[in-house]
Motif scaffolding. Sequence first.
Motif, PDB file in Angstrom:
ATOM      1  N   ASP A 130       0.912  -1.387   0.050  1.00  0.00           N
ATOM      2  CA  ASP A 130       0.089   0.069   0.107  1.00  0.00           C
ATOM      3  C   ASP A 130       0.882   1.223  -0.169  1.00  0.00           C
ATOM      4  O   ASP A 130       0.949   1.837  -1.026  1.00  0.00           O
ATOM      5  N   ARG A 131       1.669   1.444   1.204  1.00  0.00           N
ATOM      6  CA  ARG A 131       2.442   2.707   1.212  1.00  0.00           C
ATOM      7  C   ARG A 131       3.846   2.248   1.413  1.00  0.00           C
ATOM      8  O   ARG A 131       4.011   1.454   2.124  1.00  0.00           O
ATOM      9  N   LEU A 132       4.525   3.033   0.901  1.00  0.00           N
ATOM     10  CA  LEU A 132       6.103   3.092   1.139  1.00  0.00           C
ATOM     11  C   LEU A 132       6.437   4.484   1.731  1.00  0.00           C
ATOM     12  O   LEU A 132       6.511   5.329   1.125  1.00  0.00           O
ATOM     13  N   VAL A 133       6.959   4.407   3.210  1.00  0.00           N
ATOM     14  CA  VAL A 133       7.040   5.443   3.849  1.00  0.00           C
ATOM     15  C   VAL A 133       8.636   5.699   4.079  1.00  0.00           C
ATOM     16  O   VAL A 133       9.412   5.014   4.632  1.00  0.00           O
ATOM     17  N   VAL A 134       9.115   6.798   3.471  1.00  0.00           N
ATOM     18  CA  VAL A 134      10.472   7.267   3.696  1.00  0.00           C
ATOM     19  C   VAL A 134      10.672   8.122   5.024  1.00  0.00           C
ATOM     20  O   VAL A 134       9.862   8.941   5.371  1.00  0.00           O
ATOM     21  N   ALA A 135      11.489   7.535   5.876  1.00  0.00           N
ATOM     22  CA  ALA A 135      11.706   7.807   7.062  1.00  0.00           C
ATOM     23  C   ALA A 135      13.326   8.517   7.305  1.00  0.00           C
ATOM     24  O   ALA A 135      14.078   7.962   7.055  1.00  0.00           O
ATOM     25  N   THR A 136      13.110   9.936   7.363  1.00  0.00           N
ATOM     26  CA  THR A 136      14.578  10.375   7.544  1.00  0.00           C
ATOM     27  C   THR A 136      14.881  11.023   8.767  1.00  0.00           C
ATOM     28  O   THR A 136      13.762  11.398   9.585  1.00  0.00           O
ATOM     29  N   ASN A 137      16.198  11.182   9.260  1.00  0.00           N
ATOM     30  CA  ASN A 137      16.585  11.905  10.445  1.00  0.00           C
ATOM     31  C   ASN A 137      16.521  13.332  10.277  1.00  0.00           C
ATOM     32  O   ASN A 137      15.825  13.841   9.010  1.00  0.00           O
ATOM     33  N   GLN A 138      17.346  14.261  10.885  1.00  0.00           N
ATOM     34  CA  GLN A 138      17.490  15.663  10.659  1.00  0.00           C
ATOM     35  C   GLN A 138      17.769  15.983   9.436  1.00  0.00           C
ATOM     36  O   GLN A 138      17.682  17.013   8.980  1.00  0.00           O
ATOM     37  N   ASN A 139      18.527  15.060   8.932  1.00  0.00           N
ATOM     38  CA  ASN A 139      18.872  15.227   7.372  1.00  0.00           C
ATOM     39  C   ASN A 139      17.950  15.126   6.364  1.00  0.00           C
ATOM     40  O   ASN A 139      17.880  13.567   6.200  1.00  0.00           O
ATOM     41  N   ALA A 193      14.885   3.270  15.071  1.00  0.00           N
ATOM     42  CA  ALA A 193      13.824   4.244  15.988  1.00  0.00           C
ATOM     43  C   ALA A 193      13.282   5.159  14.974  1.00  0.00           C
ATOM     44  O   ALA A 193      12.143   5.599  15.202  1.00  0.00           O
ATOM     45  N   VAL A 194      14.088   5.951  14.094  1.00  0.00           N
ATOM     46  CA  VAL A 194      13.725   6.910  13.253  1.00  0.00           C
ATOM     47  C   VAL A 194      12.388   6.009  12.533  1.00  0.00           C
ATOM     48  O   VAL A 194      11.548   6.913  12.264  1.00  0.00           O
ATOM     49  N   GLY A 195      12.728   5.086  11.833  1.00  0.00           N
ATOM     50  CA  GLY A 195      11.750   4.259  11.238  1.00  0.00           C
ATOM     51  C   GLY A 195      10.383   4.112  12.038  1.00  0.00           C
ATOM     52  O   GLY A 195       9.495   4.440  11.636  1.00  0.00           O
ATOM     53  N   VAL A 196      10.691   3.552  13.290  1.00  0.00           N
ATOM     54  CA  VAL A 196       9.546   3.347  14.271  1.00  0.00           C
ATOM     55  C   VAL A 196       8.572   4.560  14.552  1.00  0.00           C
ATOM     56  O   VAL A 196       7.358   4.721  14.510  1.00  0.00           O
ATOM     57  N   ASP A 206      13.597  13.866  14.588  1.00  0.00           N
ATOM     58  CA  ASP A 206      14.741  14.548  15.063  1.00  0.00           C
ATOM     59  C   ASP A 206      15.314  13.814  16.157  1.00  0.00           C
ATOM     60  O   ASP A 206      14.995  12.819  16.363  1.00  0.00           O
ATOM     61  N   GLU A 207      16.558  14.425  16.561  1.00  0.00           N
ATOM     62  CA  GLU A 207      17.373  13.779  17.409  1.00  0.00           C
ATOM     63  C   GLU A 207      16.668  13.421  18.689  1.00  0.00           C
ATOM     64  O   GLU A 207      16.695  12.122  19.362  1.00  0.00           O
ATOM     65  N   ASP A 208      15.824  14.174  19.692  1.00  0.00           N
ATOM     66  CA  ASP A 208      15.173  14.125  20.557  1.00  0.00           C
ATOM     67  C   ASP A 208      14.218  12.936  20.297  1.00  0.00           C
ATOM     68  O   ASP A 208      13.965  12.075  21.392  1.00  0.00           O
ATOM     69  N   GLU A 209      13.465  13.013  19.224  1.00  0.00           N
ATOM     70  CA  GLU A 209      12.518  12.157  19.081  1.00  0.00           C
ATOM     71  C   GLU A 209      13.003  10.704  18.971  1.00  0.00           C
ATOM     72  O   GLU A 209      12.352   9.717  19.353  1.00  0.00           O
TER      73      GLU A 209
END
Length: 462
Positions: A274-283, A387-390, A363-366
Amino acid sequence: MKYISTRGNAPVLSFEEAMLTGLARDGGLYLPQEIPVMSAGDIAALEGQSYEEVAFRVMWPFVGDAFTEEEFRGIIARAYAPFGHAARAPLVQLEQGHFLLELFHGPTLAFKDFAMQLIGQLFEFSLKRSGSRVCIVGATSGDTGSAAIEAFRGLDAVDVFILYPHGRVSEVQRRQMTTPAEDNVHALALDGHFDDCQARVKDMFNDFDFRDAVGLAGVNSINWARVLAQVVYYFTSAVALGAPHRKVSFTVPTGNFGDIFAGYIAKRMGLPIDRLVVATNQNDILHRCLSTSEYKPDGVIPSISPSMDIQVSSNFERALYYAYNQDGAAVAQLMDELKAGGFSVSQGALQALRESFDSGRCDEDETRATIRKAWAGMGELLCPHSAVGVKVAEEQRQTGTPMITLATAHPAKFPAAVEEASGMHPPLPERMADLYERSERVTRVENDLGALETLIKERTAH
Ligand SMILES: *Cc1c(COP(=O)(O)O)cnc(C)c1O
């Protein structure tokens, strides 16, 4: 299967040639001329098969003219034998409807082993068959380099040079690159960022005299064979959750766009994603581009998920190629604009991208808060990339469609960040427990093309 360049102006190659070449001579990336489709029946028949069997059935149409069935089965078997988990890519449940695909049971504890172990065996087979020799040069933000070194160490027909940004990889990542003692392994610590390492590797490939003199071959994430290897676990995990009878979505911690692009290929092959979700950090250049259409690099900010500290996402070019209806000239134009500072994706192409991809940033705190929460609430120790992905998956998932987040590295690869966030020190698996005692070997290099080429020529003059 024939392979064509995203910029439409390079020779059409076979699978084997595309694999050994890496970057196309027009600066583009290779893609199959057409994407084979698996029927619902073919996909349903994958249920209950081993990882290796699924790998064979998914990849065979892409490589079938390069090997016999028996040869290709042997290559796959040798590639995945060193993994520390019988399922290779086990799926664990985090919450109702949210699953984690553990891609960190390979020899260097990151998902890059899936591609690199296969590529090592493919290269060995092809080079032995032709009696030739290559020089592999790669850039790494940490995980690619160790995976490449692990896959190629000790092979007779290959020298492997890995450029990593000095001081910007974790200690485990560095030690995995600097401790192998084999003569054909060369770890190079470059004064600069990952994007500098990547740019110098591209420069070397564009220097045709040098490229031909040393027999340059690339195994960075632009190598088609790597993308192909990563398509397989989208199938194993989706089928485990009910595909083809049920749709699933994926969230992928993304840097160079190789891993998530493999998901896009799986979708085009017929897997009901269904969806492909791109997860990025602060960059977050990819998140900004998918949100605003502007692709404008603005400098890397180092993060606790360093393997995603990227501002130029090389495999995104492949997604652009399809978004622009396979118009190589249009892609070449965008890449020229990128050299001059950035580009803007056309409205039509942006719409095409959004038909498959969503995006989010963390972001970093998240990232730290997500590590803490997953450990306290689910007993799951996440590496910062996972963790960024989750975090992004939690924001984006929709009831009724299972979400699979790709866990791209083992927490022990990033012990400082994980311990700071969770209070728990992630131990290395038993099989690499002596990593901190092994002696290191590395050459510090300037960010200078000429100096790098000289060093590589000297070391490969056998
Ligand atoms: C390489 C890497 C990523 C990013 O993958 P891409 O294919 O470059 O998007 C994410 N997490 C980890 C741990 C990695 O090593």
